[in-house]
Design an enzyme around this catalytic site. Structure first.
Site, PDB file in Angstrom:
ATOM      1  N   THR A  27       0.510  17.624   3.031  1.00 23.47           N
ATOM      2  CA  THR A  27      -0.625  16.705   2.885  1.00 23.47           C
ATOM      3  C   THR A  27      -1.870  17.395   3.421  1.00 23.47           C
ATOM      4  OG1 THR A  27      -1.617  14.651   3.714  1.00 23.47           O
ATOM      5  CG2 THR A  27       0.152  15.587   5.032  1.00 23.47           C
ATOM      6  N   GLY A  28      -2.995  17.160   2.762  1.00 22.33           N
ATOM      7  CA  GLY A  28      -4.238  17.803   3.178  1.00 22.33           C
ATOM      8  C   GLY A  28      -5.088  18.066   1.950  1.00 22.33           C
ATOM      9  N   THR A  29      -6.094  18.902   2.088  1.00 23.50           N
ATOM     10  CA  THR A  29      -6.988  19.190   0.961  1.00 23.50           C
ATOM     11  C   THR A  29      -6.221  19.972  -0.104  1.00 23.50           C
ATOM     12  OG1 THR A  29      -8.717  19.365   2.613  1.00 23.50           O
ATOM     13  CG2 THR A  29      -9.274  20.075   0.379  1.00 23.50           C
ATOM     14  N   GLY A  30      -5.895  19.275  -1.192  1.00 26.68           N
ATOM     15  CA  GLY A  30      -4.950  19.816  -2.167  1.00 26.68           C
ATOM     16  C   GLY A  30      -5.370  21.134  -2.788  1.00 26.68           C
TER      17      GLY A  30
ATOM     18  N   THR B 220      -1.626  10.104   2.068  1.00 24.95           N
ATOM     19  CA  THR B 220      -0.623  10.566   1.094  1.00 24.95           C
ATOM     20  C   THR B 220       0.752  10.390   1.733  1.00 24.95           C
ATOM     21  OG1 THR B 220      -2.037  12.144  -0.032  1.00 24.95           O
ATOM     22  CG2 THR B 220       0.277  12.756   0.127  1.00 24.95           C
TER      23      THR B 220
ATOM     24  N   ARG C  63      -8.898  15.257 -11.962  1.00 26.34           N
ATOM     25  CA  ARG C  63      -8.574  16.174 -10.864  1.00 26.34           C
ATOM     26  C   ARG C  63      -7.094  16.034 -10.489  1.00 26.34           C
ATOM     27  NH1 ARG C  63      -6.393  15.601  -5.404  1.00 26.34           N
ATOM     28  NH2 ARG C  63      -7.194  17.323  -4.164  1.00 26.34           N
ATOM     29  N   VAL C  64      -6.430  17.151 -10.300  1.00 25.93           N
ATOM     30  CA  VAL C  64      -5.039  17.135  -9.857  1.00 25.93           C
ATOM     31  C   VAL C  64      -4.951  17.931  -8.566  1.00 25.93           C
ATOM     32  CG1 VAL C  64      -2.682  17.844 -10.422  1.00 25.93           C
ATOM     33  CG2 VAL C  64      -4.163  16.920 -12.216  1.00 25.93           C
ATOM     34  N   GLY C  65      -4.291  17.352  -7.565  1.00 33.23           N
ATOM     35  CA  GLY C  65      -4.153  18.028  -6.276  1.00 33.23           C
ATOM     36  C   GLY C  65      -2.855  18.807  -6.174  1.00 33.23           C
ATOM     37  N   ASP C  66      -2.439  19.063  -4.947  1.00 32.69           N
ATOM     38  CA  ASP C  66      -1.231  19.859  -4.705  1.00 32.69           C
ATOM     39  C   ASP C  66       0.048  19.037  -4.801  1.00 32.69           C
ATOM     40  OD1 ASP C  66      -2.156  18.444  -2.389  1.00 32.69           O
ATOM     41  OD2 ASP C  66      -0.688  19.543  -1.195  1.00 32.69           O
TER      42      ASP C  66
END
Ligand code: ASP
Length: 310
Positions: A222-225, A171, A199-202
């Site tokens: 950045t990371g597991t959203g 990202t 799916r939508v992340g952070d």
């Protein structure tokens, strides 16, 4: 780090020295450097930090090595759904897009949402139509294709016994401070390989993946959203600074290396305060990142041993 004008990241993950070819290493460092020089030139012309973070992220979106724009990862159905957000620290204006399919540079669309609509977050088809209406370059899905991401999708659908090997997320994001000491932040991503459709992340969630407030800090995560959303990571760093007077280094380390791991995920962030102090904490083995100082010095850090964890 002090005297930083602009910093970018290319995702949290793990990139041990020796794990990639010299050519790949050069490609990462060149991409990050190009992004920095593009944004830095704007700031030197007296343009706002908002322009610099958008321009830097665009360079990384156009670079197939990163998971944003061209080179974004595939979802379960073999499509790219792109997320991006941008925020201006001076007035807390922000814009974001989620699940975009046909917009070449989602970060510029996020900025359009901020400047040309009365909304903050637009998603899916409506966002792509809004892009068309506002002259943001439209593209077909095949533009985003890279063999490497396709192979990663196939691998994710057929995990080896013992689980998939850990790689970088790639990202991208940027934070900057301009001559007026106004700060801004931007983040763009294809999300997670093999994510469910929709799916939508952070990354497009203001306060989770991105935040900027002149009184505190500009942040791109950045990371597991999912966990960054639950932990409201970016705003939490700002709030810690606001409410307790913590430094950017302390606040960012607390949230990224303590709070987020306690919620069950790993990741990283770049956080820049208006005085030019940069923090790059991560709980993953590494965080691809780079920064440029006021005097034009560029530092790129891609391998795990190049970036201190706090
Ligand atoms: N935060 C991104 C997401 O969850 C992924 C990443 O940073 O690697 O969509």
């Amino acid at each position: 780090m002090r005297n930083v004008v602009l910093a970018v990241h290319g995702g949290a993950g793990s990139l041990p020295r020796g794990s990639i070819s010299a050519e790949q290493e050069r490609a990462y460092r060149d991409g990050l450097t190009r992004a920095l020089r593009t944004g830095y030139a704007l700031i030197n012309e007296g343009r706002p930090s908002l322009d610099a973070v958008e321009a830097a992220v665009r360079v990384l979106e156009d670079d197939p090595n990163f998971n944003a724009g061209k080179g974004a990862v595939f979802n379960t159905d073999g499509e790219q759904e792109l997320d991006a957000s941008i925020m201006n620290g001076r007035d807390l204006r922000s814009g974001a897009v989620a699940g975009v399919h046909n917009t070449k540079n989602p970060i510029s669309l996020a900025r359009m949402v901020m400047e040309r609509s009365r909304h903050v977050l637009m998603a899916g088809r409506g966002a792509d139509i809004f892009a068309l209406q506002n002259g943001v370059p439209y593209t077909t899905q095949d533009y985003f294709f890279t063999q490497r991401r396709w192979d990663a999708l196939i691998a994710a659908k057929n995990p080896p016994a013992g689980g998939a090997e850990q790689t970088t997320g790639e990202t991208v994001g940027a934070v900057a401070v301009d001559r007026n000491r106004d700060i801004a932040a931007a983040t763009s991503t294809g999300g997670l390989t093999n994510k469910l459709v929709g799916r939508v992340g952070d990354s497009p969630i203001i306060g989770a993946g991105t935040y900027a407030d002149n009184r505190t800090v500009a942040i791109s995560c950045t990371g597991t959203g999912e966990v960054f959303i639950r932990g409201v990571a970016a705003h939490d760093i700002s709030a810690l600074m606001d409410y307790t007077g913590a430094s950017v280094t302390r606040a960012a380390a607390r949230v990224i290396t303590e709070k987020i791991p306690a919620l069950g995920a790993t990741g990283g962030a770049i956080a820049l305060d208006p005085r030019g102090v940069l923090a790059t904490p991560h709980s993953t083995a590494g965080l691809i990142n780079a920064y440029i100082l006021r005097d034009g010095t560029v530092v790129t850090r891609i391998f795990d041993d190049e970036t201190p964890a706090r």
